[in-house]
Design an enzyme around this catalytic site. Structure first.
Site, short mmCIF file in Angstrom:
data_model
loop_
_atom_site.label_atom_id
_atom_site.label_comp_id
_atom_site.label_asym_id
_atom_site.label_seq_id
_atom_site.Cartn_x
_atom_site.Cartn_y
_atom_site.Cartn_z
N GLY A 22 41.51 11.99 -14.87
CA GLY A 22 42.61 12.87 -14.51
C GLY A 22 42.48 13.46 -13.13
O GLY A 22 43.47 13.86 -12.53
N ASP A 134 33.25 22.41 -14.19
CA ASP A 134 33.37 21.17 -14.99
C ASP A 134 32.02 20.45 -15.05
O ASP A 134 31.97 19.22 -14.98
CB ASP A 134 34.45 20.27 -14.42
CG ASP A 134 34.94 19.22 -15.42
OD1 ASP A 134 34.75 19.42 -16.64
OD2 ASP A 134 35.49 18.19 -14.99
#
Length: 350
Positions: A22, A134
């Site tokens: 993504g 992340d």
């Protein structure tokens, strides 16, 4: 819009695709000017014309440019050629940490060795007020010589930046059409904030759509270390919703930790994964200290270790008593340091 093997992107000759997600598509390429291999990261075609995604891409480049560290993959440049924006990055050879773990985990010694390097990279980022947001095994590579490289600062943010200006800030309305990729970039269902990160490694505050800070990376670090030691995720579920529910409500299965794991590291893990970040380990430097001094923090020193075996018989009793007192004092000091280091710092942030 993806690049194809054999094609050219400016001075870069594309060799092969390395991965896609993504947050970008990554290719192996040769820099024909400097005769070196590099990684080329471009936006997915579906987001290539999105102004917010382009702005985030540029912020990622600036974030990486601010980080010059041996355990963080370097950036060589930001290019825009033929309508394609690309980051030119250090090509890191070797498997990801996720590949190395592969369901079976690592030895305690190997996990600790890699965890020290990961903590070192996070400390360097936090020193620049950059929160990764992340961190996960798939975003960590281990080179053939055992060097850790932390990758993908695409969701990184600047701590304390005004709303809408951080390295990972986003207008929720601009994200409304995004899909649930492994890295989640959709607005929180409540509309209060945004869920940004990967569910299994996302801190409770991120799962609630609240602002992330350094302690959010400390949580993710704890998740990564747990997985290295056990071969299983600390928090998991059948889908994203189940996983987020686990993050918010469940505890890791601490019984899965290796029996020979030093008590200091077990305690560190438990404190990294405290759901209330006000009670969590306050900084990644604490993790570095505990990992480096785990043996000393756990194992008491005996008089036999402090003194040679051969002593004058007449003084033996006295020496043994002095040795015992010294051992107790040393152990008390070490425990005191550990307690001080693992004590969360007071903070007004929730």
């Amino acid at each position: 819009m993806g690049l194809t093997p054999g094609s050219r992107f400016g001075p870069y000759e594309i060799q092969s695709a390395l991965g896609a997600g993504g947050m970008g598509e990554v290719y192996r390429a040769t820099d024909t000017t400097l005769d070196r291999d590099v990684a080329i990261k471009i936006l997915p075609e579906s987001h290539a014309q999105d102004p917010e995604r382009l702005a985030r891409f540029q912020r990622e480049a600036k974030t990486l440019a601010a980080l010059n560290h041996p355990h963080i993959a370097h950036i060589f440049g930001l290019e825009r050629i033929g309508g394609i924006s690309a980051l030119v990055l250090e090509l890191v050879e070797g498997p990801t940490l996720a590949d190395q773990i592969a369901g079976h985990g690592l030895t305690v010694d190997e996990a600790v060795r890699l965890a020290k390097q990961i903590a070192d990279a996070l400390e360097a980022a936090h020193a620049q007020d950059i929160v990764h947001r992340d961190l996960k095994p798939a975003n960590i590579k281990v080179t053939p010589d055992g060097t850790v490289k932390v990758l993908d600062f695409g969701l990184a943010k600047i701590v304390g930046a005004p709303h809408g200006t951080g390295a990972g800030s986003t207008d929720p309305s601009a994200l409304a059409g995004l899909t649930l990729s492994p890295t989640i970039t959709t607005p929180a269902m409540t509309g209060i904030g945004m869920i940004l990160g990967t569910a299994a490694y996302m801190s409770p505050e991120q799962a609630k759509g609240r602002e992330a800070d350094e302690r959010s990376d400390v949580w993710a670090f704890g998740c990564v270390l747990f997985e290295m030691l056990t071969g299983m995720r600390a928090f998991d579920g059948d889908d994203v919703s189940d996983t987020l529910a686990s993050v918010l409500k469940s505890e890791p299965d601490w019984s899965k930790l290796p029996a020979d794991l030093p008590l200091a590291i077990r305690t560190l893990l438990q404190r990294c994964l405290v759901k209330d970040r006000r009670a969590r380990v306050s900084g990644i430097a604490v993790a570095k200290f505990v990992l480096a001094e785990a043996s000393a923090l756990t194992a008491p020193t005996t008089s036999a270790q402090l003194h040679p075996a051969e002593r004058p018989a007449k003084a033996g009793h006295y020496v043994r008593r002095v040795g015992l007192v010294s051992a107790v004092v040393s152990l008390a000091a070490i425990v005191g340091i550990a307690v001080w280091c693992l004590k969360p710092a007071p903070s007004s942030r929730l």
